[in-house]
Write a protein that holds these residues in place. Structure first.
Motif, PDB file in Angstrom:
ATOM      1  N   SER A   1      -1.343  -1.466  -7.794  1.00  0.00           N
ATOM      2  CA  SER A   1      -2.719  -1.497  -7.305  1.00  0.00           C
ATOM      3  C   SER A   1      -3.265  -2.922  -7.296  1.00  0.00           C
ATOM      4  CB  SER A   1      -3.597  -0.598  -8.182  1.00  0.00           C
ATOM      5  OG  SER A   1      -4.933  -0.637  -7.756  1.00  0.00           O
TER       6      SER A   1
ATOM      7  N   THR B   1       0.891   3.972  -3.017  1.00  0.00           N
ATOM      8  CA  THR B   1       0.695   5.405  -2.794  1.00  0.00           C
ATOM      9  C   THR B   1       1.832   6.214  -3.397  1.00  0.00           C
ATOM     10  OG1 THR B   1      -0.521   4.976  -0.745  1.00  0.00           O
ATOM     11  CG2 THR B   1       0.385   7.183  -1.044  1.00  0.00           C
ATOM     12  N   ARG B   2       3.059   5.765  -3.164  1.00  0.00           N
ATOM     13  CA  ARG B   2       4.217   6.472  -3.734  1.00  0.00           C
ATOM     14  C   ARG B   2       4.195   6.418  -5.251  1.00  0.00           C
ATOM     15  NH1 ARG B   2       9.536   4.155  -1.258  1.00  0.00           N
ATOM     16  NH2 ARG B   2      10.369   5.542  -2.882  1.00  0.00           N
TER      17      ARG B   2
ATOM     18  N   ARG C   1       1.580   6.062  -7.209  1.00  0.00           N
ATOM     19  CA  ARG C   1       0.478   6.851  -7.747  1.00  0.00           C
ATOM     20  C   ARG C   1       0.712   8.346  -7.578  1.00  0.00           C
ATOM     21  NH1 ARG C   1      -3.171   5.148  -4.580  1.00  0.00           N
ATOM     22  NH2 ARG C   1      -3.051   6.921  -3.135  1.00  0.00           N
ATOM     23  N   ASP C   2       1.070   8.742  -6.354  1.00  0.00           N
ATOM     24  CA  ASP C   2       1.149  10.170  -6.046  1.00  0.00           C
ATOM     25  C   ASP C   2       2.472  10.809  -6.433  1.00  0.00           C
ATOM     26  OD1 ASP C   2      -1.342   9.792  -5.001  1.00  0.00           O
ATOM     27  OD2 ASP C   2      -0.693   9.760  -2.907  1.00  0.00           O
TER      28      ASP C   2
ATOM     29  N   LYS D   1       0.836  -1.206   0.000  1.00  0.00           N
ATOM     30  CA  LYS D   1       0.000   0.000   0.000  1.00  0.00           C
ATOM     31  C   LYS D   1       0.868   1.253   0.000  1.00  0.00           C
ATOM     32  CE  LYS D   1      -4.257  -1.727   2.134  1.00  0.00           C
ATOM     33  NZ  LYS D   1      -5.161  -1.667   3.318  1.00  0.00           N
TER      34      LYS D   1
END
Length: 724
Positions: free
Chosen positions: A68, A33-34, A36-37, A29
């Motif tokens: 994901s 997050t890294r 994606r963002d 997760k």
């Protein structure tokens, strides 16, 4: 489950595995997050060039998607392991408690070779009710062991199925616990058994099958298990039989069958996402069966004769819903297109005769279509999978054949929808959730579209079925269209991150806009796209004057001049076609305008990236936003859309008369000028610009009118017009 194994079960190792997977999920997760963002966000904002504009960006996007999927799969595995461990611990405790209770009844339980057990009386003489007591203990213990076996075996089956879903990478299947995964697999097998013979399917069973597919159609394990258990040939035969048995269905039966066809189509689409051995074989066999004839008799109508359909026709009739796997569509399309392009003659000619025989009774689609042309269903599948659509139309011969074939077939809307998905990178009707930069391949396909429609005979390709699709394609390429129409200063005003920012010729794109605007839906899409792009571009330059190396006044006038030119082309096209006199009704026009506006606002409302992906140059977005998400390309564009919805309502016969006269052109010019001025004023106010409002309105008025005037001479030089 062996009694001794469960009785003395030590699940510490399983607990360790659960802890490991729990840590794995947390780490994945964090990586997601890294990715994606950070990684994807930077990739989308970057001003890529050359190979990096397509290969690197696409690779990063797919890699983020894999993270994901990895989170989803790891979470499902963790949930199944945890649920199974908890169940086995409970079964172990239940077993030991039952053995203790048996001991109190003077009964002893012992394991025997092979995993079984025996119960015997441990006192002498035996109590009078000992035989009944032993039977009760045996039944209780066997029940516990059976439940433990189910927990263990279904968990193993679910975990194996999850692991087999993807040959490479990860599956996106999500399950909250072992029971839901096991239930999906069990129901899939039951439904496949029901679908083995359509002739034996009762109305109650059909209703059950329909309900279950509706509930699980997006469940990857269910879908893959269902399709695999049913088999490729049986899938095709089942639908051929269903179509024959229910030919001529009406009213409630028709509605039920339409719903069932949609649910079955989506289920099969979901199933193709699986790389399990069974589904790999299913997909291969479906393609191999494309040229095989499937025959079905209807016992209720013995005199009608059998219904016959080729495998391609049957399968394509089940492709109207859902997102089919891109690799499957690539392979399926190659074989289907080879057959569709086989007839001699010009591009697209004689293909209709290949699939439709005179007096043919075959009807594979419950609704307005008959499913006889397999290209319709295949093109619909492409419209739901942009990657596959782009791959298909990248072949210039396939592109030419497919587009030209709409002259001779009824596949207009399906082909245009597939082309829309191919060039925009989003499924038709789908609001993008992230920026979708244009690749060189997509830009080349769009160039071929504009070039084809710009030809002297290209106007006939714009119909009431295709106009809206072509209009949305034009909206999506507004940065590139503006660059092509303006020419000078385009590199510093009309910015784009497209891998090929200049795919169009000025003449082709102008003629393309004119022809598409001959259709009311096409004209509406262009107007919304132009207004949103103009509003966004004005805001970008007003908010950040450093985007243009000259005076902001010049950037504003360039943008306004192009707005006038595009609006003028559309308005002259409408006047030439006398579209106003053909409006169905004021309500129909207003409803259509609101639908278009609501969809455009949904795109804008998703966020800066998504709105920019459809209509606004991404390089501008990246440069303006910088480190702050301050709302560019959202509020101003949204207000522009609201003005289009509320300010251009068709109102009675007078409004229709305006469309068909010189007054109509004057009204359009006034509308275009005010829309551009209002967008600029909104941006000045929002960003507290020191540009003089009155002077800015004057610049825009002059520039829009100049562009509008140029549109008339532009068309006179490039297009034969009835008003000339």
């Amino acid at each position: 489950m062996d009694l001794e194994a469960l009785r003395h079960g030590n699940f510490a190792t399983l607990g360790t595995a659960i802890n490991d997977w729990s840590m794995m999920v947390k780490q994945l997760k964090a990586l997601e997050t890294r990715a994606r963002d950070d990684m994807r966000a930077k990739a989308q904002r970057a001003n890529w060039a050359g190979v990096n504009a397509t290969v690197s960006r696409e690779f990063i996007t797919k890699t983020v998607g894999e993270f994901s999927d990895a989170v989803a799969q790891a979470t499902s595995i963790l949930n199944i392991l945890r649920d199974t461990r908890d169940e086995l611990v409970k079964h172990r405790d239940d077993l030991n408690q039952a053995i203790d209770r048996a001991w109190k009844k003077k009964l002893t339980v012992v394991g025997v070779a092979g995993g079984g057990f025996k119960v015997y009386v441990n006192v002498h003489p035996e109590p009078p009710d000992s035989e009944q007591a032993m039977k009760g203990v045996v039944d209780e213990l066997q029940g516990i062991l059976d439940r433990a076996t189910t927990s263990d075996s279904t968990a193993a089956r679910a975990l194996t199925a999850l692991a087999n879903q993807a040959d490479h990478g990860f599956s996106s299947a999500k399950y909250a616990d072992r029971d839901s995964a096991a239930d999906a697999l069990e129901k899939a097998a039951d439904m496949a058994a029901l679908a083995k013979d359509a002739k034996k399917l009762t109305p109650e069973q059909l209703a059950e099958l329909n309900r279950t597919l509706a509930q699980h159609k997006n469940d990857e394990l269910f879908a893959a298990e269902f399709a695999t258990k049913l088999g490729a040939r049986n899938t095709l035969q089942f639908w051929a039989d269903m179509s024959s048995l229910h030919l001529g269905a009406r009213d409630s039966e028709l509605h039920q069958l339409q719903d069932f066809q949609e649910n079955l189509s989506t289920t099969l689409a979901t199933a193709t996402l699986s790389d399990a051995d069974g589904m790999t074989a299913w997909k291969r066999q479906v393609i191999e069966e494309g040229t095989k004839v499937y025959t079905s008799d209807n016992p209720a109508h013995p005199t009608r004769g059998p219904m016959s359909a080729m495998g391609f026709q049957v399968m394509s009739s089940l492709m109207g819903q859902g997102k089919y796997d891109a690799e499957f569509l690539d392979a399926y399309g190659k074989k289907l297109l080879k057959a569709d392009m086989a007839p001699t003659g010009g591009a697209g000619m004689n293909t209709n005769d290949l699939w439709k025989a005179p007096n043919q009774l075959t009807d594979l689609v419950f609704g307005e279509e008959d499913g006889q042309d397999p290209m319709v269903g295949f093109m619909k599948a492409l419209s739901h999978n942009p990657e596959a659509a782009t791959n298909t139309f990248a072949d210039k011969e396939v592109f030419k054949h497919s587009l030209e074939s709409i002259r001779y077939t009824d596949r207009d809307a399906a082909v245009a929808g597939a082309l829309e998905a191919a060039v925009l990178g989003t499924a038709v009707g789908e609001v993008p959730s992230e920026p979708v930069p244009r690749s060189t391949t997509q830009a080349e396909i769009m160039r071929m579209v504009t070039e084809t429609i710009a030809q002297p005979d290209g106007a006939s390709l714009v119909t009431k079925e295709t106009g809206e699709h072509f209009g949305r394609m034009a909206s999506g390429y507004m940065p590139e269209i503006n660059r092509a129409l303006y020419g000078e200063a385009r590199n510093s005003v009309f910015l784009t991150d497209s891998a090929d920012p200049d795919p169009f010729s000025q003449t082709d794109v102008g003629r393309f806009l004119y022809e598409v605007a001959q259709d009311p839906d096409g004209a509406r899409q262009i107007r919304f796209g132009e207004s949103i792009y103009t509003a966004s571009s004005l805001e970008a330059h007003i908010a950040n004057p450093s985007l243009y190396d000259g005076e902001t006044k010049e950037a504003i006038t360039y943008i306004a001049k192009n707005a006038g030119l595009i609006e003028g082309i559309v308005a002259h096209s409408e006047a030439d076609a006398q579209i106003g006199s053909e409006l169905g009704s004021e309500k129909e026009e207003n409803d259509a305008r609101k639908r278009t506006g609501d969809f455009m606002k949904a795109i804008i409302g998703v966020g800066i990236g998504a709105g920019a992906a459809a209509l606004v140059p991404q390089t501008v977005a990246g440069a303006v936003i910088g480190a702050t998400a301050s709302g560019y390309f959202g509020g101003i564009s949204g207000m522009a859309v609201d003005r289009l919805i509320d300010g251009r309502q068709a109102d009675g016969a007078l409004d229709r008369a305006l469309y068909a006269t010189g007054k109509g052109l004057d009204a359009h010019l006034e509308s275009a000028t005010l829309q551009t001025q209002d967008s600029a004023m909104d941006a000045l106010k929002l960003h507290r610009s020191d540009l003089p409002p009155d002077a800015t309105q004057h610049w825009i008025n002059d520039a829009v009118r100049q562009g509008w005037t140029n549109s008339d001479s532009f068309l006179e030089d490039r297009h034969k017009r009835p008003s000339a």
